[in-house]
Design an enzyme around this catalytic site. Structure first.
Site, PDB file in Angstrom:
ATOM      1  N   TRP A   2      -7.213   9.660  -4.422  1.00  0.00           N
ATOM      2  CA  TRP A   2      -7.158   8.594  -3.375  1.00  0.00           C
ATOM      3  C   TRP A   2      -7.863   9.231  -2.033  1.00  0.00           C
ATOM      4  O   TRP A   2      -7.630  10.558  -1.723  1.00  0.00           O
ATOM      5  CB  TRP A   2      -5.162   8.698  -2.703  1.00  0.00           C
ATOM      6  N   VAL A  51     -16.613  -0.249  -3.007  1.00  0.00           N
ATOM      7  CA  VAL A  51     -16.743   0.682  -4.095  1.00  0.00           C
ATOM      8  C   VAL A  51     -17.759   0.403  -4.597  1.00  0.00           C
ATOM      9  O   VAL A  51     -18.831   1.551  -5.197  1.00  0.00           O
ATOM     10  CB  VAL A  51     -15.407   1.374  -4.366  1.00  0.00           C
ATOM     11  N   ASN A  79     -15.762   3.651   1.167  1.00  0.00           N
ATOM     12  CA  ASN A  79     -15.771   2.758  -0.072  1.00  0.00           C
ATOM     13  C   ASN A  79     -17.302   4.217   0.006  1.00  0.00           C
ATOM     14  O   ASN A  79     -17.114   3.908  -0.891  1.00  0.00           O
ATOM     15  CB  ASN A  79     -16.890   1.647   0.192  1.00  0.00           C
ATOM     16  N   GLY A 115      -7.269   2.852  -8.035  1.00  0.00           N
ATOM     17  CA  GLY A 115      -7.240   1.018  -7.917  1.00  0.00           C
ATOM     18  C   GLY A 115      -6.210   0.600  -8.712  1.00  0.00           C
ATOM     19  O   GLY A 115      -6.739   1.008  -9.739  1.00  0.00           O
ATOM     20  N   TYR A 120       0.649  -1.211  -0.250  1.00  0.00           N
ATOM     21  CA  TYR A 120       0.308   0.240   0.047  1.00  0.00           C
ATOM     22  C   TYR A 120       0.807   1.003  -0.140  1.00  0.00           C
ATOM     23  O   TYR A 120       2.124   1.703   0.382  1.00  0.00           O
ATOM     24  CB  TYR A 120      -0.315   0.224   1.036  1.00  0.00           C
TER      25      TYR A 120
END
Length: 332
Positions: free
Chosen positions: A267, A157, A128, A242, A56
């Site tokens: 983001w 999402v 989300n 993503g 991440y």
């Protein structure tokens, strides 16, 4: 009180469930300004799994407790502390380590939520739903009746994109990566659901009557980005949030130069860092109201006590799911 347990990891590795373990801890002594909160529910998001593997974009210092978001019930306030009263359901601050039976949080940072609402649905409020809402509002000026296309439509999402678009009068083309995912997306209120692959643009055109689609939402990257672009109108925008494929977004010179397709990134962590607190609270309050009244929800695949955190993470990292995996600590 129930034995206090937290899901802790002291290293990162390629097998996410192998690095995290349930660890008991003592009941903390609260200082002024602090609150002890019993965690009711906390989701396992893709970003949480990527933190365990080290992939991440923002990683906590080790050792760390897993879990980025969740909801709880106030148990106790520290001395001379003002905050939500014991018994109140609250939204936990992000990044506090929510895969735990109990957390200590700044009382001033706790956001009261409706006690009567389903805590499992409220637990997914912070990441989300606002991501979906902002993807639909902050990049293209959409009007009722307009079409939006997204991939990974069966994700958390993606589910909220379908529901929020419907509430706003928008229509959605939803792209998934396997046929078995289609029914779940249809049940969320999707207008069109297609399996990704060759000829996507032609299939989208046939399904929408040739509608001019000006917004594409991409969670996959790689060649999937190009396939979304091929289904968009000239001058449209793709927003990537993503990289499920693990590959960089692909766009050909034809899409960029001759068709004027724009690729942008989103983001949520950056949005929280740069957006004034009143605007953040307004969006979260609006979404919490929709969740509390049942207008927004997401499918839940399974729930696990924090003592079963390794099973929970393994289930969340699995590709064959039709809903979220939640950590729901048991309390006496």
């Amino acid at each position: 009180m129930t034995t206090l347990i937290k899901a802790e990891y002291a290293e990162r590795g390629p097998v996410p469930h192998a690095v995290i373990h349930p660890v008991p801890f003592d009941r903390p002594v609260l200082a002024k300004g602090q609150a002890l909160v019993a965690v009711l529910a906390a989701p396992i998001n893709p970003s949480d799994v990527l933190m365990l593997t080290g992939q991440y974009g923002m990683l906590p210092a080790l050792p760390a407790v897993g879990g980025t978001e969740g909801v709880g019930r106030v148990v106790e306030l520290g001395p001379d502390t003002q905050g939500p009263a014991p018994g109140q359901t609250v939204l936990l601050p992000t990044g506090i380590g929510t895969w735990s039976s109990h957390v200590v949080a700044p009382a001033a940072a706790l956001v009261p939520l409706p006690n009567e609402a389903d805590p499992r649905q409220l637990a997914m409020l912070t990441i989300n739903p606002p991501t979906a809402a902002l993807l639909l509002s902050d990049f293209v000026d959409l009007q009722p009746g307009d079409w939006v296309i997204q991939n990974s439509a069966n994700s958390g999402v993606g589910s909220y994109v379908v529901q929020l678009a419907r509430l706003r009068g928008l229509k959605t083309v939803n792209v998934v990566r396997r046929e078995s995912a289609v029914p779940a997306v249809v049940s969320q209120g999707a207008d069109v659901v297609l399996v990704d692959g060759d000829g996507l643009a032609e299939r989208v055109k046939a399904a929408t009557g040739g509608a001019a689609i000006t917004l594409g939402i991409d969670a996959v990257g790689g060649a999937a980005t190009m396939r979304l672009a091929s289904a968009l109108a000239d001058g449209a925008t793709i927003v990537n949030y993503g990289a499920l494929s693990g590959e960089a977004c692909m766009l050909s010179p034809r899409e960029l130069v001759f068709r004027d397709i724009t690729l942008k990134g989103f983001w949520l962590a950056r949005w929280f860092r740069t957006t004034p607190a009143p605007k953040q609270r307004a969006l979260l309050g609006e979404l919490a109201g929709l969740i509390a009244t049942g207008k927004l929800h997401t499918p839940i695949q399974a729930t696990y006590d924090v003592t079963r955190i390794q099973e929970a993470v393994a289930a969340a990292a699995s590709g064959e799911r039709h809903g979220k995996i939640l950590v729901t600590p048991q309390h006496d």
